[in-house]
Design a protein around this motif. Structure first.
Motif, mmCIF file in Angstrom:
data_model
loop_
_atom_site.group_PDB
_atom_site.id
_atom_site.type_symbol
_atom_site.label_atom_id
_atom_site.label_comp_id
_atom_site.label_asym_id
_atom_site.label_seq_id
_atom_site.Cartn_x
_atom_site.Cartn_y
_atom_site.Cartn_z
ATOM 1 N N PRO A 270 0.818 -1.077 -0.085
ATOM 2 C CA PRO A 270 0.034 -0.289 -0.028
ATOM 3 C C PRO A 270 0.984 1.170 -0.055
ATOM 4 O O PRO A 270 1.947 1.210 0.628
ATOM 5 N N LEU A 271 0.449 2.209 -0.727
ATOM 6 C CA LEU A 271 1.167 3.370 -1.122
ATOM 7 C C LEU A 271 0.388 4.456 -0.670
ATOM 8 O O LEU A 271 -0.814 4.862 -0.779
ATOM 9 N N ILE A 272 0.980 5.649 0.350
ATOM 10 C CA ILE A 272 0.263 7.086 0.478
ATOM 11 C C ILE A 272 1.113 8.007 -0.198
ATOM 12 O O ILE A 272 2.121 8.131 0.030
ATOM 13 N N ALA A 273 0.285 8.842 -0.788
ATOM 14 C CA ALA A 273 0.883 9.989 -1.617
ATOM 15 C C ALA A 273 0.829 11.148 -0.899
ATOM 16 O O ALA A 273 -0.134 11.454 -0.113
ATOM 17 N N VAL A 274 1.940 11.821 -0.937
ATOM 18 C CA VAL A 274 2.060 13.107 -0.022
ATOM 19 C C VAL A 274 2.830 14.176 -1.029
ATOM 20 O O VAL A 274 3.311 13.774 -2.075
ATOM 21 N N GLY A 275 2.420 15.218 -0.598
ATOM 22 C CA GLY A 275 3.138 16.444 -1.548
ATOM 23 C C GLY A 275 2.363 17.229 -2.494
ATOM 24 O O GLY A 275 1.859 16.347 -3.715
ATOM 25 N N GLY A 276 1.882 18.491 -2.325
ATOM 26 C CA GLY A 276 1.465 19.276 -3.074
ATOM 27 C C GLY A 276 -0.318 19.008 -3.646
ATOM 28 O O GLY A 276 -0.628 19.118 -4.618
ATOM 29 N N ILE A 277 -0.766 18.318 -2.567
ATOM 30 C CA ILE A 277 -2.162 18.024 -2.785
ATOM 31 C C ILE A 277 -2.961 19.233 -2.366
ATOM 32 O O ILE A 277 -3.015 19.368 -1.077
ATOM 33 N N ARG A 278 -4.106 19.772 -3.416
ATOM 34 C CA ARG A 278 -4.518 20.790 -3.106
ATOM 35 C C ARG A 278 -6.205 20.853 -3.254
ATOM 36 O O ARG A 278 -6.807 21.669 -2.965
ATOM 37 N N THR A 279 -6.430 19.982 -4.126
ATOM 38 C CA THR A 279 -7.898 19.677 -4.605
ATOM 39 C C THR A 279 -8.305 18.210 -4.742
ATOM 40 O O THR A 279 -7.501 17.121 -4.597
ATOM 41 N N MET A 280 -9.666 18.098 -4.815
ATOM 42 C CA MET A 280 -10.292 16.859 -4.758
ATOM 43 C C MET A 280 -9.661 16.005 -6.392
ATOM 44 O O MET A 280 -9.738 15.123 -6.331
ATOM 45 N N ASP A 281 -9.619 17.000 -7.278
ATOM 46 C CA ASP A 281 -9.174 16.420 -8.474
ATOM 47 C C ASP A 281 -7.620 15.993 -8.451
ATOM 48 O O ASP A 281 -7.463 14.859 -8.796
ATOM 49 N N ASP A 282 -6.815 16.658 -7.517
ATOM 50 C CA ASP A 282 -5.504 16.022 -7.331
ATOM 51 C C ASP A 282 -5.631 14.657 -6.439
ATOM 52 O O ASP A 282 -4.961 13.713 -6.653
ATOM 53 N N ILE A 283 -6.522 14.550 -5.655
ATOM 54 C CA ILE A 283 -6.723 13.392 -5.013
ATOM 55 C C ILE A 283 -7.267 12.186 -5.630
ATOM 56 O O ILE A 283 -6.775 11.003 -5.543
ATOM 57 N N GLU A 284 -8.019 12.380 -6.603
ATOM 58 C CA GLU A 284 -8.801 11.610 -7.787
ATOM 59 C C GLU A 284 -7.627 10.891 -8.473
ATOM 60 O O GLU A 284 -7.403 9.913 -9.120
ATOM 61 N N ASP A 285 -6.842 11.947 -8.787
ATOM 62 C CA ASP A 285 -5.742 11.690 -9.999
ATOM 63 C C ASP A 285 -4.768 10.666 -9.278
ATOM 64 O O ASP A 285 -4.156 9.795 -9.736
#
Length: 343
Positions: A270-285
Protein backbone atom coordinates in the motif's frame (compact mmCIF):
# COMPACT_ATOMS: atom_id res chain seq x y z
CA UNK A 1 -19.21 12.02 2.56
CA UNK A 2 -19.30 9.10 0.13
CA UNK A 3 -16.11 9.80 -1.81
CA UNK A 4 -13.43 7.07 -1.78
CA UNK A 5 -11.34 9.43 0.38
CA UNK A 6 -13.70 8.70 3.26
CA UNK A 7 -13.87 4.91 2.89
CA UNK A 8 -11.93 2.47 5.12
CA UNK A 9 -8.49 1.20 4.14
CA UNK A 10 -7.75 -2.32 5.46
CA UNK A 11 -4.02 -2.84 5.98
CA UNK A 12 -2.08 -5.80 7.35
CA UNK A 13 -2.50 -5.12 11.09
CA UNK A 14 -4.77 -2.08 11.17
CA UNK A 15 -7.77 -0.74 9.28
CA UNK A 16 -7.82 3.00 8.74
CA UNK A 17 -11.34 4.50 8.92
CA UNK A 18 -10.55 6.72 5.91
CA UNK A 19 -7.88 7.36 3.29
CA UNK A 20 -7.00 10.95 4.20
CA UNK A 21 -3.85 11.11 6.33
CA UNK A 22 -2.45 14.02 8.23
CA UNK A 23 1.26 13.92 7.39
CA UNK A 24 3.87 14.60 10.06
CA UNK A 25 5.28 18.01 10.73
CA UNK A 26 7.66 18.89 13.55
CA UNK A 27 7.66 22.67 13.89
CA UNK A 28 6.04 22.85 17.30
CA UNK A 29 8.87 24.58 19.19
CA UNK A 30 9.55 22.00 21.87
CA UNK A 31 11.71 23.27 24.72
CA UNK A 32 15.52 22.95 24.68
CA UNK A 33 15.21 19.75 26.71
CA UNK A 34 12.68 18.43 24.14
CA UNK A 35 9.60 18.71 26.33
CA UNK A 36 6.55 19.74 24.36
CA UNK A 37 4.64 22.99 24.73
CA UNK A 38 1.03 22.73 25.88
CA UNK A 39 -0.33 24.09 22.62
CA UNK A 40 0.94 21.08 20.69
CA UNK A 41 -1.86 19.10 22.31
CA UNK A 42 -4.35 21.66 21.03
CA UNK A 43 -3.20 20.98 17.48
CA UNK A 44 -3.95 17.28 17.89
CA UNK A 45 -7.29 17.92 19.58
CA UNK A 46 -8.22 20.06 16.59
CA UNK A 47 -7.22 17.30 14.17
CA UNK A 48 -8.98 14.57 16.15
CA UNK A 49 -12.44 15.81 15.14
CA UNK A 50 -11.69 15.77 11.40
CA UNK A 51 -12.77 12.88 9.11
CA UNK A 52 -9.22 11.51 8.90
CA UNK A 53 -8.05 7.96 8.42
CA UNK A 54 -4.83 8.47 10.38
CA UNK A 55 -2.85 11.18 12.11
CA UNK A 56 0.94 10.99 11.88
CA UNK A 57 2.33 13.01 14.75
CA UNK A 58 5.48 15.12 14.88
CA UNK A 59 8.83 13.78 13.68
CA UNK A 60 10.19 12.61 17.03
CA UNK A 61 13.83 11.91 17.82
CA UNK A 62 14.88 8.49 19.10
CA UNK A 63 18.34 9.38 20.48
CA UNK A 64 19.95 12.58 21.85
CA UNK A 65 22.77 12.67 19.28
CA UNK A 66 20.15 12.55 16.50
CA UNK A 67 18.12 15.65 17.38
CA UNK A 68 17.89 17.43 14.06
CA UNK A 69 16.73 20.83 15.28
CA UNK A 70 16.37 22.71 18.54
CA UNK A 71 12.58 22.38 18.68
CA UNK A 72 12.13 18.68 17.90
CA UNK A 73 10.11 16.38 20.15
CA UNK A 74 11.86 13.44 21.81
CA UNK A 75 11.00 9.93 22.94
CA UNK A 76 14.49 8.68 23.84
CA UNK A 77 13.81 8.30 27.57
CA UNK A 78 10.97 7.39 29.91
CA UNK A 79 10.83 11.00 31.11
CA UNK A 80 8.89 11.77 27.91
CA UNK A 81 6.31 9.01 28.41
CA UNK A 82 3.65 11.18 30.06
CA UNK A 83 3.80 13.75 27.28
CA UNK A 84 3.85 11.03 24.63
CA UNK A 85 0.71 9.54 26.19
CA UNK A 86 -0.93 12.98 26.23
CA UNK A 87 -0.31 13.34 22.48
CA UNK A 88 -1.75 9.88 21.79
CA UNK A 89 -4.82 10.63 23.89
CA UNK A 90 -5.44 14.02 22.26
CA UNK A 91 -4.97 12.78 18.71
CA UNK A 92 -7.11 9.66 19.19
CA UNK A 93 -9.85 11.25 21.29
CA UNK A 94 -12.45 10.61 18.59
CA UNK A 95 -11.30 7.29 17.24
CA UNK A 96 -8.81 8.33 14.57
CA UNK A 97 -5.67 6.16 14.87
CA UNK A 98 -2.45 8.05 15.54
CA UNK A 99 1.02 6.94 14.52
CA UNK A 100 4.22 8.44 15.92
CA UNK A 101 6.90 9.27 13.35
CA UNK A 102 10.35 8.25 14.60
CA UNK A 103 13.63 9.51 13.22
CA UNK A 104 17.30 10.28 13.69
CA UNK A 105 18.89 13.39 12.19
CA UNK A 106 22.25 11.97 11.21
CA UNK A 107 24.14 14.80 9.51
CA UNK A 108 21.19 17.13 10.17
CA UNK A 109 21.91 16.90 13.89
CA UNK A 110 25.05 19.01 13.57
CA UNK A 111 24.84 22.08 15.84
CA UNK A 112 21.55 20.78 17.28
CA UNK A 113 22.52 17.78 19.40
CA UNK A 114 24.36 19.37 22.30
CA UNK A 115 27.82 18.82 20.89
CA UNK A 116 27.46 15.06 20.67
CA UNK A 117 29.06 13.02 17.91
CA UNK A 118 27.31 13.57 14.58
CA UNK A 119 26.54 10.29 12.85
CA UNK A 120 26.87 9.83 9.10
CA UNK A 121 26.48 6.64 7.06
CA UNK A 122 30.24 6.58 6.51
CA UNK A 123 31.52 7.33 10.01
CA UNK A 124 29.24 5.08 12.06
CA UNK A 125 30.82 2.02 13.60
CA UNK A 126 28.85 -1.21 13.62
CA UNK A 127 28.40 -0.72 17.36
CA UNK A 128 26.86 2.71 16.72
CA UNK A 129 24.60 1.26 14.04
CA UNK A 130 23.45 -1.35 16.55
CA UNK A 131 22.81 1.39 19.13
CA UNK A 132 20.66 3.32 16.67
CA UNK A 133 18.68 0.18 15.81
CA UNK A 134 18.09 -0.43 19.52
CA UNK A 135 17.12 3.23 20.07
CA UNK A 136 14.42 2.97 17.41
CA UNK A 137 13.11 -0.21 19.03
CA UNK A 138 12.97 1.38 22.49
CA UNK A 139 11.34 4.53 21.10
CA UNK A 140 8.69 2.42 19.38
CA UNK A 141 8.09 0.54 22.63
CA UNK A 142 7.51 3.84 24.44
CA UNK A 143 5.13 5.04 21.71
CA UNK A 144 3.09 1.84 21.92
CA UNK A 145 3.12 1.90 25.74
CA UNK A 146 1.84 5.48 25.55
CA UNK A 147 -1.15 4.34 23.52
CA UNK A 148 -0.23 5.03 19.91
CA UNK A 149 -1.72 2.82 17.20
CA UNK A 150 1.60 2.34 15.44
CA UNK A 151 4.85 3.98 14.41
CA UNK A 152 6.38 5.35 11.23
CA UNK A 153 10.08 5.36 10.34
CA UNK A 154 11.27 8.60 8.76
CA UNK A 155 13.55 7.33 6.01
CA UNK A 156 13.08 10.37 3.75
CA UNK A 157 14.31 13.95 3.42
CA UNK A 158 17.99 13.26 4.08
CA UNK A 159 17.70 12.34 7.73
CA UNK A 160 19.95 9.46 8.83
CA UNK A 161 17.97 6.55 7.40
CA UNK A 162 17.57 8.42 4.14
CA UNK A 163 21.27 9.25 4.06
CA UNK A 164 22.08 5.58 4.54
CA UNK A 165 19.99 4.66 1.51
CA UNK A 166 21.37 7.26 -0.92
CA UNK A 167 24.64 6.15 -2.60
CA UNK A 168 25.87 9.74 -2.70
CA UNK A 169 25.92 9.78 1.13
CA UNK A 170 26.69 6.12 1.81
CA UNK A 171 30.12 4.98 0.63
CA UNK A 172 30.49 2.00 2.95
CA UNK A 173 32.08 -1.19 1.65
CA UNK A 174 30.71 -3.52 4.33
CA UNK A 175 27.26 -5.08 4.60
CA UNK A 176 25.69 -1.63 5.14
CA UNK A 177 26.85 -0.20 1.81
CA UNK A 178 26.89 -0.95 -1.89
CA UNK A 179 23.73 -2.69 -3.10
CA UNK A 180 20.21 -1.42 -2.45
CA UNK A 181 19.67 -4.32 -0.05
CA UNK A 182 22.79 -3.37 1.93
CA UNK A 183 21.98 0.35 2.06
CA UNK A 184 18.51 -0.57 3.29
CA UNK A 185 19.91 -2.96 5.90
CA UNK A 186 19.76 -0.56 8.85
CA UNK A 187 16.09 0.17 8.12
CA UNK A 188 15.35 -3.53 7.80
CA UNK A 189 17.05 -4.19 11.13
CA UNK A 190 15.04 -1.41 12.76
CA UNK A 191 11.76 -2.88 11.48
CA UNK A 192 12.81 -6.29 12.76
CA UNK A 193 13.80 -4.79 16.14
CA UNK A 194 10.45 -3.02 16.49
CA UNK A 195 8.59 -6.23 15.68
CA UNK A 196 10.72 -8.12 18.22
CA UNK A 197 10.32 -5.55 21.00
CA UNK A 198 6.71 -4.53 20.40
CA UNK A 199 5.18 -7.61 18.81
CA UNK A 200 4.88 -8.86 15.25
CA UNK A 201 1.39 -7.36 14.90
CA UNK A 202 2.62 -3.82 15.64
CA UNK A 203 1.68 -1.54 12.73
CA UNK A 204 4.87 -0.09 11.22
CA UNK A 205 4.83 2.47 8.41
CA UNK A 206 7.72 4.07 6.55
CA UNK A 207 8.23 7.42 4.84
CA UNK A 208 10.78 7.27 2.02
CA UNK A 209 11.74 9.29 -1.03
CA UNK A 210 10.46 7.87 -4.28
CA UNK A 211 13.19 9.58 -6.28
CA UNK A 212 16.72 10.96 -6.02
CA UNK A 213 18.16 14.32 -7.01
CA UNK A 214 17.90 13.63 -10.75
CA UNK A 215 15.07 11.10 -10.70
CA UNK A 216 17.38 8.43 -12.07
CA UNK A 217 16.37 4.99 -13.27
CA UNK A 218 18.99 3.47 -10.94
CA UNK A 219 17.28 4.91 -7.88
CA UNK A 220 13.88 3.81 -9.17
CA UNK A 221 15.13 0.23 -9.37
CA UNK A 222 16.55 0.54 -5.86
CA UNK A 223 13.30 1.82 -4.37
CA UNK A 224 11.33 -0.94 -6.08
CA UNK A 225 13.68 -3.47 -4.46
CA UNK A 226 13.10 -1.86 -1.06
CA UNK A 227 9.32 -1.77 -1.35
CA UNK A 228 9.24 -5.39 -2.43
CA UNK A 229 11.34 -6.25 0.63
CA UNK A 230 8.91 -4.29 2.81
CA UNK A 231 6.04 -6.39 1.48
CA UNK A 232 7.70 -9.51 2.88
CA UNK A 233 8.53 -7.83 6.20
CA UNK A 234 4.97 -6.95 7.13
CA UNK A 235 5.13 -3.17 6.64
CA UNK A 236 1.67 -1.60 6.61
CA UNK A 237 2.30 1.05 3.94
CA UNK A 238 4.92 3.44 2.60
CA UNK A 239 4.40 7.19 2.40
CA UNK A 240 6.14 8.20 -0.83
CA UNK A 241 7.81 11.60 -0.69
CA UNK A 242 10.72 12.86 -2.76
CA UNK A 243 14.02 14.70 -2.99
CA UNK A 244 12.41 18.14 -3.33
CA UNK A 245 9.64 17.94 -0.78
CA UNK A 246 9.09 21.46 0.61
CA UNK A 247 8.29 23.38 -2.54
CA UNK A 248 7.02 26.92 -2.63
CA UNK A 249 4.03 28.15 -4.61
CA UNK A 250 0.98 26.47 -6.05
CA UNK A 251 1.67 23.10 -7.68
CA UNK A 252 0.35 22.19 -11.11
CA UNK A 253 -0.11 18.61 -9.92
CA UNK A 254 0.80 16.56 -6.84
CA UNK A 255 4.58 16.60 -6.50
CA UNK A 256 5.22 12.87 -6.71
CA UNK A 257 2.32 11.51 -8.73
CA UNK A 258 4.80 10.20 -11.32
CA UNK A 259 6.52 8.14 -8.60
CA UNK A 260 3.20 6.68 -7.43
CA UNK A 261 2.26 5.77 -10.99
CA UNK A 262 5.56 3.99 -11.65
CA UNK A 263 5.82 2.25 -8.30
CA UNK A 264 2.26 0.97 -8.37
CA UNK A 265 3.16 -1.18 -11.35
CA UNK A 266 5.93 -2.95 -9.44
CA UNK A 267 4.79 -3.37 -5.84
CA UNK A 268 1.66 -4.53 -4.06
CA UNK A 269 2.63 -2.63 -0.89
CA UNK A 270 0.00 0.00 0.00
CA UNK A 271 1.23 3.48 -0.99
CA UNK A 272 0.40 6.80 0.65
CA UNK A 273 0.87 9.79 -1.66
CA UNK A 274 2.10 13.06 -0.15
CA UNK A 275 3.11 16.46 -1.51
CA UNK A 276 1.31 19.30 -3.29
CA UNK A 277 -2.23 18.00 -2.79
CA UNK A 278 -4.63 20.94 -2.93
CA UNK A 279 -7.85 19.83 -4.67
CA UNK A 280 -10.19 16.86 -4.88
CA UNK A 281 -9.07 16.48 -8.50
CA UNK A 282 -5.51 16.01 -7.19
CA UNK A 283 -6.75 13.28 -4.88
CA UNK A 284 -8.70 11.52 -7.60
CA UNK A 285 -5.67 11.69 -9.92
CA UNK A 286 -3.53 10.08 -7.20
CA UNK A 287 -6.06 7.31 -6.61
CA UNK A 288 -6.14 6.72 -10.37
CA UNK A 289 -2.32 6.57 -10.34
CA UNK A 290 -2.42 3.82 -7.73
CA UNK A 291 -2.26 5.53 -4.34
CA UNK A 292 -4.17 3.80 -1.54
CA UNK A 293 -4.31 6.94 0.62
CA UNK A 294 -3.28 10.60 0.44
CA UNK A 295 -1.37 12.60 3.02
CA UNK A 296 -1.23 16.36 3.68
CA UNK A 297 0.43 18.62 6.25
CA UNK A 298 0.44 22.29 5.21
CA UNK A 299 -3.25 22.36 4.13
CA UNK A 300 -4.25 21.34 7.68
CA UNK A 301 -2.20 24.21 9.09
CA UNK A 302 -4.08 26.65 6.89
CA UNK A 303 -7.47 25.08 7.62
CA UNK A 304 -7.91 22.10 9.97
CA UNK A 305 -11.28 21.49 8.30
CA UNK A 306 -9.80 21.30 4.81
CA UNK A 307 -11.30 17.85 4.19
CA UNK A 308 -14.80 19.32 4.45
CA UNK A 309 -13.75 22.01 1.99
CA UNK A 310 -12.40 19.42 -0.46
CA UNK A 311 -15.59 17.38 -0.11
CA UNK A 312 -17.45 20.47 -1.38
CA UNK A 313 -15.09 20.51 -4.37
CA UNK A 314 -13.34 23.66 -3.17
CA UNK A 315 -9.53 23.88 -3.23
CA UNK A 316 -7.38 24.13 -0.15
CA UNK A 317 -6.53 27.67 0.87
CA UNK A 318 -2.84 26.74 1.24
CA UNK A 319 -0.78 28.75 -1.27
CA UNK A 320 2.54 27.13 -0.47
CA UNK A 321 4.11 30.29 0.98
CA UNK A 322 6.23 28.20 3.41
CA UNK A 323 5.73 30.67 6.27
CA UNK A 324 4.78 27.67 8.41
CA UNK A 325 8.34 26.36 8.16
CA UNK A 326 9.54 29.06 10.52
CA UNK A 327 9.74 27.56 14.03
CA UNK A 328 7.37 28.97 16.61
CA UNK A 329 8.53 30.56 19.81
CA UNK A 330 7.44 28.94 23.04
CA UNK A 331 5.16 31.87 23.83
CA UNK A 332 3.61 31.97 20.36
CA UNK A 333 -0.11 31.82 19.64
CA UNK A 334 -1.22 28.31 20.68
CA UNK A 335 -2.55 27.35 17.24
CA UNK A 336 -1.73 29.86 14.52
CA UNK A 337 1.26 28.96 12.37
CA UNK A 338 -0.14 29.98 8.99
CA UNK A 339 -0.58 33.69 8.17
CA UNK A 340 -3.44 32.68 5.87
CA UNK A 341 -5.17 30.47 8.39
CA UNK A 342 -8.92 30.25 8.00
CA UNK A 343 -10.62 32.29 10.70
Amino acid sequence: MTHKLFTPLPLRHITLPGRAVRSATELFAASPDAHLPAYELEVYKELSVQPLGMIITAHTCVSPEGRSNLYQNAVWADEYLAETAAIAEAAQANGVPAVMQLGHGGMKAENHNGGRRVYTPDNMTKEEIASVVKAFGQAAARAMKAGFSGVMLHAAHMYLLSQCFYPEYNHRTDEYGGSAENRFRIIREIIEEIKTVCGDDTPVFMKINGDDRNNTEEYHRDIVTVLQLCETMGLEAAEISGWSSARQGMPEEPYFIHNIRRLRKETALPLIAVGGIRTMDDIEDLFDAGADAVSMARPFLQDPGVLHRLAEDKPSGCIGCCACFKPLKLDADPIVRCPHRKK
